[in-house]
Motif scaffolding. Structure first.
Motif, short mmCIF file in Angstrom:
data_model
loop_
_atom_site.label_atom_id
_atom_site.label_comp_id
_atom_site.label_asym_id
_atom_site.label_seq_id
_atom_site.Cartn_x
_atom_site.Cartn_y
_atom_site.Cartn_z
N MET A 1 0.84 -1.20 0.00
CA MET A 1 0.00 0.00 0.00
C MET A 1 0.88 1.25 0.00
N ILE A 2 0.69 2.11 -0.97
CA ILE A 2 1.46 3.35 -1.04
C ILE A 2 0.68 4.43 -0.29
N ALA A 3 1.25 4.89 0.83
CA ALA A 3 0.58 5.88 1.66
C ALA A 3 1.19 7.28 1.52
N TYR A 4 2.42 7.34 1.04
CA TYR A 4 3.11 8.62 0.93
C TYR A 4 4.09 8.54 -0.24
N LEU A 5 4.21 9.65 -0.96
CA LEU A 5 5.09 9.67 -2.13
C LEU A 5 5.80 11.01 -2.21
N GLU A 6 7.09 10.96 -2.43
CA GLU A 6 7.90 12.17 -2.52
C GLU A 6 8.79 12.07 -3.75
N GLY A 7 8.80 13.10 -4.57
CA GLY A 7 9.62 13.08 -5.77
C GLY A 7 9.45 14.35 -6.57
N THR A 8 9.67 14.24 -7.88
CA THR A 8 9.53 15.40 -8.76
C THR A 8 8.56 15.07 -9.89
N ILE A 9 7.91 16.11 -10.39
CA ILE A 9 6.97 15.93 -11.49
C ILE A 9 7.74 15.64 -12.77
N LEU A 10 7.46 14.51 -13.37
CA LEU A 10 8.09 14.14 -14.64
C LEU A 10 7.24 14.62 -15.80
N LEU A 11 5.92 14.37 -15.71
CA LEU A 11 4.98 14.77 -16.75
C LEU A 11 3.68 15.26 -16.11
N GLN A 12 3.02 16.18 -16.77
CA GLN A 12 1.70 16.64 -16.34
C GLN A 12 0.72 16.31 -17.44
N ARG A 13 -0.32 15.55 -17.11
CA ARG A 13 -1.32 15.15 -18.08
C ARG A 13 -2.67 15.77 -17.73
N LYS A 14 -3.68 15.48 -18.53
CA LYS A 14 -4.98 16.12 -18.38
C LYS A 14 -5.55 16.01 -16.97
N ASP A 15 -5.56 14.82 -16.41
CA ASP A 15 -6.18 14.63 -15.10
C ASP A 15 -5.26 14.00 -14.07
N ARG A 16 -3.95 13.96 -14.37
CA ARG A 16 -3.01 13.34 -13.45
C ARG A 16 -1.58 13.79 -13.73
N VAL A 17 -0.68 13.40 -12.86
CA VAL A 17 0.73 13.71 -13.07
C VAL A 17 1.54 12.43 -12.91
N ILE A 18 2.73 12.44 -13.45
CA ILE A 18 3.66 11.34 -13.26
C ILE A 18 4.74 11.84 -12.31
#
Length: 196
Positions: A1-18
């Protein structure tokens, strides 16, 4: 289960980010994805949805946003994506205040939420969402007063709540939109009897 995520934005899409965390990229559905840009450092409190056809990750900048989201998805008739869409138009404290004051009028102005769902939210959650933020958020949840003005304008033109409630506005449609521009889009779709 992923409860927390830390990083940098690689891509920005219409309704989500990578989000790039080390050598791995995570697809995360967020509030107002258009507000993020490649290279931006981010920290998300995450809700991981498991379904038969796959998994979906939802990310929030604060614990309060996360808590409100996880409470709202327990309400009958509300799914993860519909709740995420609604939360783009209201901040945490305003939402809590509306629920605690049984303010169905404010809730009904959120896209995808009509009288029945607003009533269900109040019935199910009143008294359960009185949590105090640990600290003042430096960056509050994205808000867009444009939608509220558009709803008022449509109602003044004679459109019923049920008709307005069928409008599903994508984040990229809303981003940067002015009242008159968004109103024209809504009128066009309502005239065709289609959802968008």
């Amino acid at each position: 289960m992923i409860a927390y995520l830390e990083g940098t934005i690689l891509l920005q899409r219409k309704d989500r980010v990578i989000v790039k965390a080390g050598p791995v990229g995570y697809e995360v559905y967020v509030l107002n994805p258009a507000s993020y840009s490649p290279g931006q450092e981010v920290q998300f409190f995450c809700y991981q949805q498991f379904r038969e056809d796959g998994q979906t990750l939802y990310g929030f900048e604060s614990e309060e946003q996360y808590q409100l989201f996880t409470l709202l998805i327990t309400v009958k008739g509300l799914g993860c994506k519909s709740v995420l869409n609604a939360l783009q138009y209201i901040d945490v404290q305003t939402m809590i205040k509306a629920i605690e004051n049984a303010d169905a009028t404010t809730l009904k102005k959120l896209p995808g939420i009509g009288s029945k769902t607003a009533g269900q939210i109040i019935l199910d959650l009143k008294g359960k969402v009185v949590f105090t933020p640990q600290k003042e958020d430096k960056k509050k949840a994205p808000q867009n007063p444009v939608w509220s003005e558009v709803v008022d304008a449509l109602q003044s033109l004679g459109y019923k709540e049920a008709e307005i409630n069928t409008l599903q506005i994508e984040p990229d449609v809303l981003a940067g939109a002015k009242v008159d521009e968004l109103l024209r889009v809504c009128l066009k779709q309502l005239a065709k009897g289609k959802r968008f």
